[in-house]
Design a protein around this motif. Structure first.
Motif, PDB file in Angstrom:
ATOM      1  N   ALA A 157      34.375  48.869  46.603  1.00 15.02           N
ATOM      2  CA  ALA A 157      35.625  48.269  46.140  1.00 15.02           C
ATOM      3  C   ALA A 157      36.772  48.944  46.885  1.00 15.02           C
ATOM      4  O   ALA A 157      36.601  50.027  47.460  1.00 15.02           O
ATOM      5  CB  ALA A 157      35.777  48.453  44.631  1.00 15.02           C
ATOM      6  N   ARG A 206      34.744  41.433  44.720  1.00 14.07           N
ATOM      7  CA  ARG A 206      35.897  40.553  44.911  1.00 14.07           C
ATOM      8  C   ARG A 206      37.199  41.222  44.460  1.00 14.07           C
ATOM      9  O   ARG A 206      38.219  41.138  45.121  1.00 14.07           O
ATOM     10  CB  ARG A 206      35.686  39.251  44.128  1.00 14.07           C
ATOM     11  CG  ARG A 206      36.843  38.294  44.290  1.00 14.07           C
ATOM     12  CD  ARG A 206      36.703  37.096  43.357  1.00 14.07           C
ATOM     13  NE  ARG A 206      37.822  36.216  43.478  1.00 14.07           N
ATOM     14  CZ  ARG A 206      38.985  36.393  42.865  1.00 14.07           C
ATOM     15  NH1 ARG A 206      39.173  37.442  42.097  1.00 14.07           N
ATOM     16  NH2 ARG A 206      39.965  35.534  43.027  1.00 14.07           N
ATOM     17  N   SER A 207      37.175  41.854  43.298  1.00 16.35           N
ATOM     18  CA  SER A 207      38.390  42.459  42.732  1.00 16.35           C
ATOM     19  C   SER A 207      38.809  43.670  43.553  1.00 16.35           C
ATOM     20  O   SER A 207      37.969  44.464  43.984  1.00 16.35           O
ATOM     21  CB  SER A 207      38.138  42.893  41.293  1.00 16.35           C
ATOM     22  OG  SER A 207      37.735  41.800  40.503  1.00 16.35           O
ATOM     23  N   ALA A 208      40.114  43.799  43.729  1.00 18.64           N
ATOM     24  CA  ALA A 208      40.675  44.941  44.456  1.00 18.64           C
ATOM     25  C   ALA A 208      42.012  45.293  43.831  1.00 18.64           C
ATOM     26  O   ALA A 208      42.559  44.547  43.017  1.00 18.64           O
ATOM     27  CB  ALA A 208      40.845  44.608  45.932  1.00 18.64           C
ATOM     28  N   VAL A 209      42.543  46.426  44.219  1.00 16.65           N
ATOM     29  CA  VAL A 209      43.865  46.866  43.787  1.00 16.65           C
ATOM     30  C   VAL A 209      44.736  46.940  45.034  1.00 16.65           C
ATOM     31  O   VAL A 209      44.323  47.524  46.041  1.00 16.65           O
ATOM     32  CB  VAL A 209      43.792  48.237  43.088  1.00 16.65           C
ATOM     33  CG1 VAL A 209      45.178  48.741  42.735  1.00 16.65           C
ATOM     34  CG2 VAL A 209      42.902  48.155  41.843  1.00 16.65           C
ATOM     35  N   LEU A 250      44.424  45.995  36.917  1.00 15.26           N
ATOM     36  CA  LEU A 250      43.701  45.668  38.148  1.00 15.26           C
ATOM     37  C   LEU A 250      42.591  46.681  38.402  1.00 15.26           C
ATOM     38  O   LEU A 250      41.493  46.321  38.835  1.00 15.26           O
ATOM     39  CB  LEU A 250      44.661  45.608  39.336  1.00 15.26           C
ATOM     40  CG  LEU A 250      45.785  44.572  39.270  1.00 15.26           C
ATOM     41  CD1 LEU A 250      46.716  44.713  40.463  1.00 15.26           C
ATOM     42  CD2 LEU A 250      45.219  43.177  39.166  1.00 15.26           C
ATOM     43  N   ASN A 253      39.710  45.920  35.943  1.00 14.11           N
ATOM     44  CA  ASN A 253      38.960  44.741  36.386  1.00 14.11           C
ATOM     45  C   ASN A 253      38.070  45.076  37.587  1.00 14.11           C
ATOM     46  O   ASN A 253      36.891  44.710  37.624  1.00 14.11           O
ATOM     47  CB  ASN A 253      39.926  43.609  36.718  1.00 14.11           C
ATOM     48  CG  ASN A 253      39.223  42.301  36.935  1.00 14.11           C
ATOM     49  OD1 ASN A 253      38.313  41.944  36.210  1.00 14.11           O
ATOM     50  ND2 ASN A 253      39.656  41.574  37.959  1.00 14.11           N
ATOM     51  N   MET A 254      38.630  45.785  38.550  1.00  7.22           N
ATOM     52  CA  MET A 254      37.866  46.151  39.742  1.00  7.22           C
ATOM     53  C   MET A 254      36.689  47.047  39.371  1.00  7.22           C
ATOM     54  O   MET A 254      35.564  46.850  39.843  1.00  7.22           O
ATOM     55  CB  MET A 254      38.767  46.863  40.756  1.00  7.22           C
ATOM     56  CG  MET A 254      38.054  47.263  42.033  1.00  7.22           C
ATOM     57  SD  MET A 254      39.105  48.240  43.126  1.00  7.22           S
ATOM     58  CE  MET A 254      39.060  49.836  42.319  1.00  7.22           C
ATOM     59  N   ASP A 280      35.202  47.300  36.451  1.00  9.45           N
ATOM     60  CA  ASP A 280      34.207  46.524  35.703  1.00  9.45           C
ATOM     61  C   ASP A 280      33.266  45.807  36.669  1.00  9.45           C
ATOM     62  O   ASP A 280      32.046  45.820  36.491  1.00  9.45           O
ATOM     63  CB  ASP A 280      34.885  45.500  34.786  1.00  9.45           C
ATOM     64  CG  ASP A 280      35.550  46.127  33.563  1.00  9.45           C
ATOM     65  OD1 ASP A 280      35.312  47.318  33.275  1.00  9.45           O
ATOM     66  OD2 ASP A 280      36.330  45.399  32.897  1.00  9.45           O
ATOM     67  N   ASP A 281      33.841  45.186  37.692  1.00  5.99           N
ATOM     68  CA  ASP A 281      33.021  44.510  38.712  1.00  5.99           C
ATOM     69  C   ASP A 281      32.140  45.508  39.456  1.00  5.99           C
ATOM     70  O   ASP A 281      30.952  45.267  39.685  1.00  5.99           O
ATOM     71  CB  ASP A 281      33.898  43.763  39.722  1.00  5.99           C
ATOM     72  CG  ASP A 281      34.499  42.499  39.169  1.00  5.99           C
ATOM     73  OD1 ASP A 281      34.132  42.074  38.059  1.00  5.99           O
ATOM     74  OD2 ASP A 281      35.367  41.921  39.858  1.00  5.99           O
TER      75      ASP A 281
END
Length: 190
Positions: A110, A139-142, A168, A171-172, A174-175
């Motif tokens: 990530a 997919r998720s990023a900060v 953010l 969420n990142m 968690d992914d």
């Protein structure tokens, strides 16, 4: 508990990456499902990659390269704190990615990007690079946007004041936790 290496992707004296990494680690360590360790590229003075091949095909000869491979091989997943330099990632980060191969395979990654557009262009290139290394970029990023980044660099703001960032990060992570668990199970079945 799954181990996540958090890589500071710059080494400049005046870098922002150390500040971003410490802020990120403060948030990440609040989780109970992942264990985080900070990896500073300053502690791994890799020469420019000059091996005969990646360690997928031939053993690395450089002692510092071997030390780096051993370190990154300890983790189940990664978070890269990535600056954007001239629309791309830093040279030292790209070099560090090139120095390992076997150690990255089938592990998630990530990104926390920063720069004029939140490091988005560097992160996009890093996604392509990590896919070639057989990693699984989440997919998720900060993204720490340029205006905020500059105010923090000038001492006018702190990362802790940016209330849009912690959700953010959650969420990142968690992914990342999901992919870390799924890929570890899959790797262990092979």
């Amino acid at each position: 508990m799954q181990r996540i290496g958090v890589i500071i992707g710059t080494t400049r004296d005046a870098r922002f990456g150390g500040k971003a990494a410490q802020w990120f680690m403060d948030l990440a360590r609040q989780r109970t499902d992942l264990q985080f360790e900070l990896i500073d590229l300053r502690d791994y003075p890799l020469p420019f990659f000059n091996e005969m091949s990646s360690n997928l095909h031939m053993p690395t000869q450089n002692a510092e390269g071997l030390r780096w491979q051993k370190k990154v091989g300890e983790f189940d997943g990664y978070v890269v704190i990535a600056a954007e330099y001239n629309h791309g990632p830093s040279a030292v980060l790209k070099n560090a990615l090139d120095y390992a191969y076997v150690e990255w395979v089938r592990k998630p990654v990530a990104f926390v990007g920063y720069g004029s557009v939140g490091g988005a262009r560097a992160v996009e290139q890093l996604r392509q690079i990590t896919i070639e290394l057989q990693m699984a970029p989440v997919r998720s990023a900060v993204h720490i946007q340029g205006g905020d980044f500059m105010q923090i660099m000038m001492g006018q703001k702190t990362l802790e004041e940016l209330s849009y960032l912690p959700p953010l990060v959650t969420n990142m992570l968690d992914d990342l936790a999901w992919w870390t668990n799924a890929l570890k199970v899959a790797r262990e079945q092979n």
